[in-house]
Enzyme design. Sequence first.
Site, mmCIF file in Angstrom:
data_model
loop_
_atom_site.group_PDB
_atom_site.id
_atom_site.type_symbol
_atom_site.label_atom_id
_atom_site.label_comp_id
_atom_site.label_asym_id
_atom_site.label_seq_id
_atom_site.Cartn_x
_atom_site.Cartn_y
_atom_site.Cartn_z
ATOM 1 N N ALA A 179 0.839 -1.205 0.000
ATOM 2 C CA ALA A 179 0.000 0.000 0.000
ATOM 3 C C ALA A 179 0.872 1.252 0.000
ATOM 4 O O ALA A 179 0.609 2.219 -0.727
ATOM 5 C CB ALA A 179 -0.936 0.002 1.203
ATOM 6 N N ASP A 180 1.924 1.246 0.812
ATOM 7 C CA ASP A 180 2.863 2.365 0.827
ATOM 8 C C ASP A 180 3.548 2.530 -0.523
ATOM 9 O O ASP A 180 3.653 3.642 -1.067
ATOM 10 C CB ASP A 180 3.935 2.147 1.899
ATOM 11 C CG ASP A 180 3.495 2.591 3.277
ATOM 12 O OD1 ASP A 180 2.597 3.443 3.380
ATOM 13 O OD2 ASP A 180 4.057 2.089 4.267
ATOM 14 N N ILE A 181 4.042 1.429 -1.059
ATOM 15 C CA ILE A 181 4.825 1.498 -2.298
ATOM 16 C C ILE A 181 3.963 1.972 -3.461
ATOM 17 O O ILE A 181 4.375 2.837 -4.251
ATOM 18 C CB ILE A 181 5.462 0.133 -2.595
ATOM 19 C CG1 ILE A 181 6.535 -0.175 -1.537
ATOM 20 C CG2 ILE A 181 6.081 0.108 -3.995
ATOM 21 C CD1 ILE A 181 7.023 -1.600 -1.557
ATOM 22 N N GLY A 184 3.282 5.618 -3.211
ATOM 23 C CA GLY A 184 4.446 6.367 -3.671
ATOM 24 C C GLY A 184 4.526 6.425 -5.181
ATOM 25 O O GLY A 184 4.869 7.460 -5.770
#
Length: 409
Positions: A179-181, A184
């Site tokens: 989810a973070d990647i 980004g």
Amino acid sequence: MSDSNTGPLKGLRILDLTRILAGPTATQLLGDLGAEVIKIERPGAGDDTRSWGPPYHKDADGQDTSESAYYLSVNRNKHSVAIDIEKSEGQALVKQLLASCDVLVENFKVGGLAKYGLSYEQLKEGFPRLVYCSITGFGQTGPYAPRAGYDYLVQGMGGVMSVTGEADGQPLKVGIAIADIMTGMHASVAILAALRHRDATGQGQQVDLGLLDSTVSWLANQGMNYLVSGKAPGRLGNAHPNIVPYQVFETADGHIILAVGNDSQFAKFCGFAGLGDLVSDPRFATNRARVAARNDLVPMLAGVIAAKPTAHWTAGLEAVGVPCSPINTIDQVFADPHVQAREMVVEMEHPLTGLPVKMIGNPQKYSATPVSYRKAPPTCGEDTVDVLSNLLGLPTDEIERLRDSGVIG
């Protein structure tokens, strides 16, 4: 590896007020493409992930340094400037740096930068061309906006875990902070789109990215399966909801992924596996039929596949044009000759030890403006003096005064 900046974003300057993973992923990608990234960190502490280990980069004696592999993964091609933005002089320095920057990227909680005079609303009049990218858990609006966002929680809230794992087991998260990647990645695309608008009109804007929004967006076919049918998909382990056979099978000495994407490939698989009779069986002749007869077909295939070793299937099916692969461990991934040929591992000299540190390469390949690996992930405050003296023109005695007063590190 080239030391020169040949990237398509050469000349773009980004002020990076992000930490952890989503924001640093976006700014590292833009840095790889040639942007100059100035990472603002807390004096003496820096990005939280610097201490997220083991493992850590090791010195010549094999001893751990203070630089974790986690931090190293998303912070190359950046200049670290240690400024305490809680101090008024620190806030003033950030604004001075902004005067020469095109983009500001931040991942504070909604409204978190307002107390420092660094919110978008507080900056937009003074910096009308600024692209201001805010990355939060839930975006700038909506009932969850004030909440802190964490990848793990968002994988659960965004539905990913409901379709990941065995049917009779627990919901599972993806093994990386996806989810973070992906947020980004979305942020880097959004920043470039906003810059194109800015260059055409002279108008900057705020870009609003939320982890939950991003996660919902890449539910892709699973999300659409629900929107079209009204039925929420569940967990199928390694099986595919819309294609059969498309899953993991056990072999005589390991496992393979068999990814039969169409009826022609199914016929080729059956021919190689000695199961030619299945091709004319109306229960299995089409993918639609195979999906309906999944519980009958898969055990039949599993028994045949389990009788031969992995190499038999991967080599033989590749030869007849049927997608099939082994399941590599991460050490096997980096030993793969194709991964090596595509330069997906690069080495950069670490500033703390002078020793090379291996890093995952950028997957983007350009014929005219290749990515460049110019600067290893910096130590905290490594570039403070250089940036303040060369970019802002501050004299040595003023820099020393700011350091003595704790404004910079």
